[in-house]
Design a protein around this motif. Structure first.
Motif: not given
Length: 456
Positions: A83-110
């Motif tokens: 819920v704090d937008r920390r990456v717990i598990a990923t299939s590849r490294s280097g994920v940036v959750v602050t990217e606009p498309d990811l940020d908007n999707a996480l806002d709605s989902t969380l």
């Protein structure tokens, strides 16, 4: 007219086709986007279910292994956040959750809201599709499972669909133009085509040509009625012309016959009367030619046993009298080269030369030169004057009945002289040519076939 009509109808068909094709293209792109989104949404729901226990217990090793295997199998990166937008598990490294498309999707989902429908997959755009699903336990959102779905294959499918749509659009436009627009154009222009064909028939002399006006538009009906009235007037004028010439020639035959009988009696007493008898015979031939020119009589059959006529000799004999006429009017008449040549005996040389020399004296200017030459298989009687000559348009009309040049309409004449000359030349297979010579003036050439086996 047909081209203009097609130029107005074809663009209209193209515009209507494009208007109809735009919603279809949007449907193709939107449908591909929705299909990809729904297929990956099921996978995202499965990952959200699988991530519920690890998010609560903190044991994420299995979840990371599942993400890596999914990535390898479907070439789709997966990651899970809390819920704090920390990456717990990923299939590849280097994920940036602050990217606009990811940020908007996480806002709605969380926030527990339904995800927005992704945009259409147009071929000229790029980027991945973000599919996110909440990880929920007893109504409480623990985190989110996110898939970054590649869209290249779906965009290629959309591109193929748009190309097929474009091909179908072009085929449809061609089919409409060929199957509907062109027949409609022909149907609309059919009355004008009929009128055009009728006009050509009239110009060729078929003055009894008429156009149908039944079932036509009021404007075309009035135009057809006007054309029919014009053609009727021309036909009646031609009939009156022929009737006048036929009646005049018929009326002249009786007094000419009577005059000839009387002059024959006088010719026994006076040698001078013989010249009058020759002129009477010439008048009779003129009357016959006028009848033929009007189309009231059939041309007389030439006697094929008569020997050919030496055109040069006949011209020289006729010029004896014309030299005296020209001299009396202070006009210069030059006798040019006279090359012997045999022509058909029925050619009325005297009448032809009289018309040409009379026209040269009235409408031309001295000196007037007369010559007879050979040109291949033709014998050419040429009369040249040094007057103003004729323009290119007038040269094409020389020999038409009742036609006169605009410069000579105030002068006496009927406009039949050269028409008679042309008729006489045509009777023996010849023709009349008018041309401007070097140095100005006008040359009238009477070209008749040469009789090769004529013994000079």
């Amino acid at each position: 007219m047909r081209r203009r009509l097609l130029q107005s109808l074809v663009p209209m068909v193209i515009v209507l086709a494009v208007v109809a094709a735009v919603p279809l293209a949007n449907y193709i792109a939107t449908s591909a986007s929705r299909t990809l989104f729904l297929s990956r949404s099921n996978d995202a729901d499965w990952f959200a279910t699988m991530a519920e226990s690890p998010l609560q217990s903190g044991d994420i090793a299995g979840l990371r292994e599942l993400a890596v295997r999914y990535h390898e199998l479907y070439n789709t990166p997966v990651f899970v956040v809390d819920v704090d937008r920390r990456v717990i598990a990923t299939s590849r490294s280097g994920v940036v959750v602050t990217e606009p498309d990811l940020d908007n999707a996480l806002d709605s989902t969380l926030a527990g809201r339904l995800p927005a429908e992704p945009p259409a997959l147009w071929p000229w755009r790029s980027g991945e599709m973000v599919v996110a699903r909440p990880v929920v336990n007893n109504g409480r959102v623990l985190g989110a499972a996110v898939l970054r779905v590649p869209t290249e294959r779906s965009r290629e499918q959309v591109q193929r669909g748009l190309l097929l749509l474009l091909g179908g659009l072009l085929i449809s436009i061609g089919a409409v133009v060929i199957g509907i627009v062109r027949p409609v154009t022909r149907w609309v222009l059919r009355p004008l085509n009929d009128l055009d064909n009728a006009t050509h028939q009239v110009t060729r002399g078929a003055l009894d040509t008429r156009v149908s006006t039944d079932g036509r538009a009021p404007e075309l009906r009035r135009l057809g009625d006007s054309f029919n009235s014009m053609a009727l007037s021309l036909h009646q004028a031609r009939q009156r012309e022929r009737e006048f010439v036929a009646d005049a020639s018929h009326q002249l035959r009786t007094p000419l016959t009577s005059a000839r009988i009387h002059i024959e009696g006088l010719s026994r007493l006076s040698p001078t009367a013989r010249f009058a008898l020759s002129d009477i015979d010439r008048l009779g031939r003129i009357v016959q030619r006028l009848s033929r020119l009007a189309g009231s009589d059939r041309p007389g059959d030439a006697d094929g046993n008569e020997p050919p006529l030496d055109l040069a000799q006949a011209v020289k004999e006729r010029l004896v009298g014309w030299k005296a006429v020209y001299a009396a009017d202070d006009l210069e008449l030059i006798i040019g080269e006279m090359v012997p040549g045999g022509v058909a005996s029925e050619l009325e040389v005297d009448d032809i030369l009289d018309v040409l020399l009379d026209n040269a004296a009235k409408y031309g200017a001295p000196p007037v030169e007369v010559s007879v030459l050979r040109d291949g298989t033709e014998v050419v009687l040429s009369v040249r004057d040094h007057g103003l000559g004729l323009g290119s348009r007038d040269l094409k009309k020389v020999g038409e009945r009742f036609w006169r040049s605009a410069h000579h309409r105030e002068m006496p004449g009927t406009g039949l002289g050269l028409a008679i000359v042309r008729s006489e030349a045509a009777r023996v297979g010849g023709r009349v040519v008018a041309r401007p010579p070097i140095g100005g003036g006008l040359v009238i050439e009477v070209r008749v076939p040469l009789i090769e086996d004529y013994d000079l």
